[in-house]
Each structure stands twice: as C-alpha cells, then as structure tokens.
Design an enzyme around this catalytic site. Structure first.
Site, PDB file in Angstrom:
ATOM      1  N   LYS A  88       0.855  -1.192   0.000  1.00  0.00           N
ATOM      2  CA  LYS A  88       0.000   0.000   0.000  1.00  0.00           C
ATOM      3  C   LYS A  88       0.878   1.224   0.000  1.00  0.00           C
ATOM      4  CE  LYS A  88      -3.862   2.251   0.364  1.00  0.00           C
ATOM      5  NZ  LYS A  88      -3.406   2.973  -0.850  1.00  0.00           N
TER       6      LYS A  88
ATOM      7  N   GLN B  26       7.321   3.743   3.808  1.00  0.00           N
ATOM      8  CA  GLN B  26       5.889   3.427   3.831  1.00  0.00           C
ATOM      9  C   GLN B  26       5.612   2.180   4.677  1.00  0.00           C
ATOM     10  OE1 GLN B  26       3.877   5.558   1.534  1.00  0.00           O
ATOM     11  NE2 GLN B  26       2.291   4.981   2.978  1.00  0.00           N
TER      12      GLN B  26
ATOM     13  N   LYS C 185       5.368   1.799  -3.106  1.00  0.00           N
ATOM     14  CA  LYS C 185       5.293   3.153  -3.677  1.00  0.00           C
ATOM     15  C   LYS C 185       5.547   3.056  -5.165  1.00  0.00           C
ATOM     16  CE  LYS C 185       4.780   7.435  -2.263  1.00  0.00           C
ATOM     17  NZ  LYS C 185       4.138   7.919  -1.017  1.00  0.00           N
TER      18      LYS C 185
ATOM     19  N   GLY D  55      -2.668   8.386  -4.101  1.00  0.00           N
ATOM     20  CA  GLY D  55      -2.015   9.605  -4.559  1.00  0.00           C
ATOM     21  C   GLY D  55      -0.748   9.934  -3.795  1.00  0.00           C
ATOM     22  N   ASP D  56       0.017  10.830  -4.364  1.00  0.00           N
ATOM     23  CA  ASP D  56       1.171  11.467  -3.716  1.00  0.00           C
ATOM     24  C   ASP D  56       1.414  12.737  -4.536  1.00  0.00           C
ATOM     25  OD1 ASP D  56       3.407  10.803  -1.576  1.00  0.00           O
ATOM     26  OD2 ASP D  56       4.500  11.593  -3.276  1.00  0.00           O
TER      27      ASP D  56
ATOM     28  N   THR E  16      -4.395  13.591   5.335  1.00  0.00           N
ATOM     29  CA  THR E  16      -2.976  13.730   5.694  1.00  0.00           C
ATOM     30  C   THR E  16      -2.753  15.023   6.487  1.00  0.00           C
ATOM     31  OG1 THR E  16      -2.456  12.555   3.657  1.00  0.00           O
ATOM     32  CG2 THR E  16      -0.623  13.569   4.818  1.00  0.00           C
TER      33      THR E  16
ATOM     34  N   ASN F   1      -2.041  19.241  -1.667  1.00  0.00           N
ATOM     35  CA  ASN F   1      -3.059  18.576  -0.859  1.00  0.00           C
ATOM     36  C   ASN F   1      -2.739  18.606   0.639  1.00  0.00           C
ATOM     37  OD1 ASN F   1      -3.625  15.635   0.478  1.00  0.00           O
ATOM     38  ND2 ASN F   1      -5.412  16.424  -0.577  1.00  0.00           N
TER      39      ASN F   1
ATOM     40  N   SER G 272      -6.714   5.816   3.826  1.00  0.00           N
ATOM     41  CA  SER G 272      -6.761   4.909   2.676  1.00  0.00           C
ATOM     42  C   SER G 272      -7.116   3.498   3.155  1.00  0.00           C
ATOM     43  CB  SER G 272      -5.405   4.867   1.967  1.00  0.00           C
ATOM     44  OG  SER G 272      -5.247   5.971   1.105  1.00  0.00           O
TER      45      SER G 272
HETATM   46  P1  NDP Z   1       0.845  17.897  -4.159  1.00  0.00           P
HETATM   47  O1  NDP Z   1       1.280  17.514  -5.511  1.00  0.00           O
HETATM   48  O2  NDP Z   1      -0.586  18.140  -3.902  1.00  0.00           O
HETATM   49  O3  NDP Z   1       1.642  19.184  -3.678  1.00  0.00           O
HETATM   50  C1  NDP Z   1       3.024  19.203  -3.616  1.00  0.00           C
HETATM   51  C2  NDP Z   1       3.486  20.551  -3.144  1.00  0.00           C
HETATM   52  O4  NDP Z   1       4.875  20.486  -2.838  1.00  0.00           O
HETATM   53  C3  NDP Z   1       3.336  21.627  -4.196  1.00  0.00           C
HETATM   54  O5  NDP Z   1       3.117  22.859  -3.582  1.00  0.00           O
HETATM   55  C4  NDP Z   1       4.689  21.578  -4.891  1.00  0.00           C
HETATM   56  O6  NDP Z   1       5.054  22.770  -5.551  1.00  0.00           O
HETATM   57  C5  NDP Z   1       5.607  21.321  -3.731  1.00  0.00           C
HETATM   58  N1  NDP Z   1       6.799  20.608  -4.216  1.00  0.00           N
HETATM   59  C6  NDP Z   1       6.832  19.389  -4.827  1.00  0.00           C
HETATM   60  N2  NDP Z   1       8.076  19.070  -5.190  1.00  0.00           N
HETATM   61  C7  NDP Z   1       8.845  20.092  -4.800  1.00  0.00           C
HETATM   62  C8  NDP Z   1      10.226  20.352  -4.894  1.00  0.00           C
HETATM   63  N3  NDP Z   1      11.076  19.484  -5.482  1.00  0.00           N
HETATM   64  N4  NDP Z   1      10.695  21.521  -4.350  1.00  0.00           N
HETATM   65  C9  NDP Z   1       9.830  22.404  -3.762  1.00  0.00           C
HETATM   66  N5  NDP Z   1       8.504  22.198  -3.656  1.00  0.00           N
HETATM   67  C10 NDP Z   1       8.028  21.081  -4.174  1.00  0.00           C
HETATM   68  O7  NDP Z   1       1.404  16.742  -3.206  1.00  0.00           O
HETATM   69  P2  NDP Z   1       0.973  16.384  -1.718  1.00  0.00           P
HETATM   70  O8  NDP Z   1       0.537  17.581  -0.985  1.00  0.00           O
HETATM   71  O9  NDP Z   1       0.105  15.197  -1.778  1.00  0.00           O
HETATM   72  O10 NDP Z   1       2.382  15.864  -1.123  1.00  0.00           O
HETATM   73  C11 NDP Z   1       3.254  16.723  -0.395  1.00  0.00           C
HETATM   74  C12 NDP Z   1       4.187  15.863   0.452  1.00  0.00           C
HETATM   75  O11 NDP Z   1       3.418  15.094   1.372  1.00  0.00           O
HETATM   76  C13 NDP Z   1       5.027  14.856  -0.320  1.00  0.00           C
HETATM   77  O12 NDP Z   1       6.282  14.728   0.311  1.00  0.00           O
HETATM   78  C14 NDP Z   1       4.254  13.551  -0.160  1.00  0.00           C
HETATM   79  O13 NDP Z   1       5.078  12.432  -0.289  1.00  0.00           O
HETATM   80  C15 NDP Z   1       3.761  13.717   1.268  1.00  0.00           C
HETATM   81  N6  NDP Z   1       2.592  12.907   1.637  1.00  0.00           N
HETATM   82  C16 NDP Z   1       1.439  12.966   0.920  1.00  0.00           C
HETATM   83  C17 NDP Z   1       0.347  12.224   1.325  1.00  0.00           C
HETATM   84  C18 NDP Z   1      -0.960  12.310   0.629  1.00  0.00           C
HETATM   85  O14 NDP Z   1      -1.912  11.682   1.106  1.00  0.00           O
HETATM   86  N7  NDP Z   1      -1.085  13.030  -0.462  1.00  0.00           N
HETATM   87  C19 NDP Z   1       0.424  11.320   2.488  1.00  0.00           C
HETATM   88  C20 NDP Z   1       1.660  11.401   3.214  1.00  0.00           C
HETATM   89  C21 NDP Z   1       2.705  12.159   2.774  1.00  0.00           C
HETATM   90  P3  NDP Z   1       5.008  22.850  -7.155  1.00  0.00           P
HETATM   91  O15 NDP Z   1       3.565  22.977  -7.512  1.00  0.00           O
HETATM   92  O16 NDP Z   1       5.809  24.051  -7.509  1.00  0.00           O
HETATM   93  O17 NDP Z   1       5.626  21.578  -7.674  1.00  0.00           O
HETATM   94  O1  2IT Z   2       3.123   8.897   1.566  1.00  0.00           O
HETATM   95  C1  2IT Z   2       1.986   8.473   1.780  1.00  0.00           C
HETATM   96  O2  2IT Z   2       1.669   7.925   2.835  1.00  0.00           O
HETATM   97  C2  2IT Z   2       0.975   8.657   0.730  1.00  0.00           C
HETATM   98  N1  2IT Z   2       1.264   9.268  -0.290  1.00  0.00           N
HETATM   99  C3  2IT Z   2      -0.403   8.092   0.894  1.00  0.00           C
HETATM  100  C4  2IT Z   2      -0.415   6.643   0.510  1.00  0.00           C
HETATM  101  C5  2IT Z   2      -1.766   5.984   0.501  1.00  0.00           C
HETATM  102  O3  2IT Z   2      -1.793   4.791   0.131  1.00  0.00           O
HETATM  103  O4  2IT Z   2      -2.778   6.591   0.829  1.00  0.00           O
END
Ligand code: NDP
Ligand code: 2IT
Length: 448
Positions: free
Chosen positions: A93, A114, A129, A168-169, A212, A244, A381
């Site tokens: 997952k 993860q 992943k 998603g991520d 998250t 997100n 999830s």
């Molecule tokens: P989104 O794609 O919704 O948003 C990502 C954000 O981070 C954007 O503002 C983006 O800016 C910025 N970003 C991405 N890459 C870079 C970079 N190399 N340098 C600077 N800024 C960057 O993703 P999420 O919000 O879902 O994910 C954000 C973080 O949270 C990640 O590390 C992800 O692994 C983690 N995460 C997400 C989960 C989820 O459920 N979605 C769960 C647990 C962890 P820009 O638009 O300019 O690229």
């Molecule tokens: O990093 C993470 O935990 C996620 N992007 C969410 C993974 C999931 O299966 O919901």
C-alpha cells in the site's frame, strides 16, 4: 549517531554497495538502522533470521516504459515504477508520485518508509510506492488522461485489491486517480477497491482528501499536549508546499486556533502576517491549478519571495514541512531553532536532512517524524479499503473520528517505544522501533 552493532554495520554496507547512486534510499535506510540498534541488541533472533537484511531489500521492483501522445501529436516516453517493498502485514500500500525528479532511489526510499508508517497505523497494510518522472505541470487534462491510461496499461498486471493498492502522492490527486481507476476497470472488467483516494461517487471515502493534513495536526496537537502541556492554539505556523497536504494542514491548524502565516511552492513563498486566507489559496490551487504567487495579487498585506528555502527564515512556533524530501537542511534548521521554533512536524516524506534532525534534537525542539506524523493519509486509505470490502460508506464524522484516534495512538506508540528503549522523548527512534516490531514479528512467524 554512528552504528556500533556489527550486524547492522554489515547490512548497511551491503545496502550501500547494492544501491550505489541512490542517496535518498541510503539516507532513509541509515536512519532506520541507527534507530533499531537497541532492538537488535535485545532480540538476537532478528540477526539469526536476518530480518533486517531481508527488510532493506524490496520484495519486487518493476520499471516500465510509459509512452503517450501529446495534444500536438508528438510522442513521449516516461519511465514508470512500482516498488512492492514489504507484504508481511498486508497487501502493498502506498502512493504514486508524478514529478520530473522521480527515479529508483526516490521510489525506493518512499516505499521503505511506507512499510513502517503503515505498520504504525495498526491497519493490515504492507508497504509500497510508485510513480513516474512525468511532469504534470502545464499538461492539458487530455494529456494527463492519456498518460494515466498508458501508465495503468502496464501497472494493472502488478496490482489488485488484495495484492497492491496504490493511491495519490505528489502530482496525483482525485483527477489522476479517476483516470487510473477507469483504465484498470476497463482492462480487468472488475469494479474493486484497487486504488484509494477515489471520488465519492465510485467508492472513495469521505475525509480521505483532508486526511494527511488533518492527521498531521491531530498528531501535533497530541505531541504538544503530552510533551509540553501546550496546544496549537495561538501559535504562529509556517507550512511549506501548497498542495493537498499543505492545504488541509492549514485548514485544521486554523480550526485549532493556530495562525498560518506562510505557504510555498517550488518557485517561492508567500508571507501573510494576518494569517493566510485559505479560500483564496484553494481557489488558486484546487480550482485554477495556478501558482502560489498569485495570492499576493488577491490579498492585501501579503508578500511573495522567489526561492522556496527562504520560508524557513520566517520566525514561527511550529514548522510543518509539507512539500518534498530534504527541503529543510542543517542551515535552515539552525535558523528555525535560532528563531525559537518549538515543534517541527513532517507532513512531507523525509523533508528534513539528517543534519536538520540533529539540529532539532540538540536544540530541544519537539520533532514529529514523517512516518508517524503524516500517516493519516494512508490510514484513511486503509479505512477506504475497509469500506470498499464491506461495500458500505461511513460518514465524514465517523472517518474523521477514526483518523483522530489513529493519530493519537501513533503518537503514544512512538512516545512509549522511545521510552522503553532508552531514548525518552525521541519520537524518531520511537516511531522507527514501533513500526518495525510488528513487521519483524510477522516476518519471523512466516518463515524465510
Ligand atoms: P501535491 O502535488 O498536492 O503538492 C506538492 C506541493 O509540494 C506543491 O506545492 C509543490 O510545488 C511542492 N513541491 C513538490 N516538489 C517540490 C520540490 N522538489 N521543491 C519544492 N517544492 C516542491 O502533493 P501532496 O501535498 O500530496 O504531497 C506533499 C508531500 O506530502 C510529499 O512529500 C508527499 O510524499 C507527502 N505525503 C502525501 C500524502 C498524501 O496523502 N497526499 C500522504 C503522506 C505524505 P510545485 O507545484 O511548484 O511543484
Ligand atoms: O506517503 C503516503 O503515505 C501517501 N502518499 C499516501 C499513501 C496511501 O496509500 O494513501
């Protein structure tokens, strides 16, 4: 913290040799192995059965070609990955990331972390992943759809509701999950919970979108309550990213009475001393898919600065990195500490470099590591999977209450494990140990 246990030193040596040129993966493994030293010393069967050596090698890593046609007729090729890291406690997952920086190292570090995160949730989910170096920025809706369809045309043969359940991520939200699900269903002729983060009309769970960010704040609140007899209320908060995780972290922080003064993207950051107006941010990011700098044209008193690193120079009580790996280095961490930060809690995966973590710990800053603090997304999830299996759906309030219970429980698991193994107050060591033990016990029970 240098390793002293010879078995762990040997395992790490092998990891470095076998994965040369994969710095993020080696970084993630090193941190975990350092935390596991007291457990390995206490439980000789872990070495005898080579549990750690087995855990640092993914069960399976698939890499594939993803060809797609752009709107102008040009033909492109990206590289797709799915890393199925560990299935000892449940089906693989974990999310899918679409970002030009994606490579084997990044997918493997995320898959490795993860496993421990999913274990901490207490739900029956293993770790995995995936993703691609496809850049969704500037692509049309049709291009995104064709890419997702091509990606799933290979991925479908590796996944399934009882095998591997992606979500998603970075770069993958509701729109992408919809296209991926549609293609899976066409190929397999099966309507199943093979992905999470689905839309509410076709099996998605209420509160998964918020999970998250909300979970991060539930964790932060509990950490402040227990370790400082304090709370998020009236704190000044800096949050990086504006995707997100950042958006729903901001929403919950505001609901808890905190003041979020900054958000960013990969180009720069906004500072709003009056507290960010989340409706404006959501309009820009969720509706228009625009850039964070557009905020300053819409809200008086806000400023924009180019470059994303500068966000950590803004004085704050709580810092919540919610963008990407290694976004806070030793230098930024030192500035945060100098400015009096009280807590750093990680919404992103591995956002702090090892030097940054050392700086927090030395500076007496409360540190909520990613594996624990951002587990609310995957936990929800897991709840979506349960609802899909039972073919029913829970209300927002039910899911949110379960999420909160899980995050509070994760804090206490990490806190208690740290204390039990002689690292009281170190939630990084505690989370790594607490996540590890359940997987190790399952692997021991299942044989080599
Ligand atoms: P989104 O794609 O919704 O948003 C990502 C954000 O981070 C954007 O503002 C983006 O800016 C910025 N970003 C991405 N890459 C870079 C970079 N190399 N340098 C600077 N800024 C960057 O993703 P999420 O919000 O879902 O994910 C954000 C973080 O949270 C990640 O590390 C992800 O692994 C983690 N995460 C997400 C989960 C989820 O459920 N979605 C769960 C647990 C962890 P820009 O638009 O300019 O690229
Ligand atoms: O990093 C993470 O935990 C996620 N992007 C969410 C993974 C999931 O299966 O919901």
């Amino acid at each position: 913290m240098a390793l002293k246990n010879q078995y762990l030193i040997d395992v790490l040596e092998t990891v470095k040799k076998r994965n040369a040129g994969e710095p993020e993966f080696i970084q993630a493994v090193t941190e975990v192995l350092e935390s596991l030293e007291p457990v390995v010393e206490k439980r000789p069967e872990l070495e005898k059965e080579n549990i750690i050596g087995r855990m640092v090698e993914p069960e399976r890593m698939v890499m594939f070609r993803v060809p797609w046609v752009a709107d102008d007729g040009s033909v492109h090729v990206n590289r797709g990955f799915r890393c199925q890291f560990n299935s000892a406690i449940g089906p693989y997952k974990g999310g899918l990331r679409l970002h030009p920086s994606v490579n084997a190292s990044i997918i493997k570090f995320l898959g490795f972390e993860q496993c421990f995160k999913n274990s901490l949730t207490t739900l029956p989910i293993g770790g995995g992943k995936g993703g691609s170096d496809f850049d969704p920025k500037g692509k049309s809706d049709r291009e995104i759809m064709r890419f997702c369809q091509s990606f799933m045309t290979e991925l479908y043969r590796h996944i399934g509701p009882d095998t591997d359940v992606p979500a998603g991520d970075i770069g993958v939200g509701g729109r992408e999950i919809g296209y991926l699900f549609g293609q899976y269903k066409k190929i397999r002729n099966e309507f199943t919970g093979v992905l999470t983060g689905k839309g509410l009309t076709y099996g998605g769970s209420l509160a998964r979108t918020e999970a998250t960010g909300y979970g991060l704040l539930y964790f932060t609140e509990e950490m402040l309550n227990v370790m400082k007899k304090d709370s998020v209320k009236d704190k000044t908060i800096v949050i990086s990213g504006s995707g997100n995780v950042a958006i729903y972290a901001t929403q919950k922080a505001q609901q808890l009475g905190g003041k979020v003064v900054a958000l960013s993207d990969s180009n720069g950051y906004i500072y709003d001393p009056n507290g960010v107006n989340l409706d404006v941010v959501r309009q820009i990011k969720e509706v228009e898919r625009g850039r964070i700098k557009e905020y300053v044209g819409r809200v008086e008193g806000a400023t924009y600065t180019e470059g994303c690193k500068g966000i950590w120079t803004i004085p704050c009580d709580i810092a919540l990195p919610c963008a990407t790996q290694n976004e806070i280095d030793g230098e930024s961490a030192a500035i945060l500490v100098k400015n009096g930060v009280m807590a750093v809690c990680e919404g992103a995966n591995m956002p702090s470099t090892p030097e940054a973590i050392e700086t927090y710990l030395k500076g007496g800053v409360l540190y909520g590591p990613a594996k624990a603090a951002n587990a609310g997304g995957v936990a929800t999830s897991g709840l979506e999977m349960s609802q899909n299996s039972a073919r029913l759906s829970w209300t927002f309030e039910e899911v949110d209450a379960k999420l909160k219970g899980i995050m509070v429980n994760i804090f206490h698991s990490a806190y208690n494990a740290a204390e039990e193994y002689g690292f009281a107050g170190n939630l990084m060591v505690g989370a790594n140990i607490a996540g590890f033990v359940k997987i190790a016990d399952a692997m021991l029970a299942q044989g080599v």
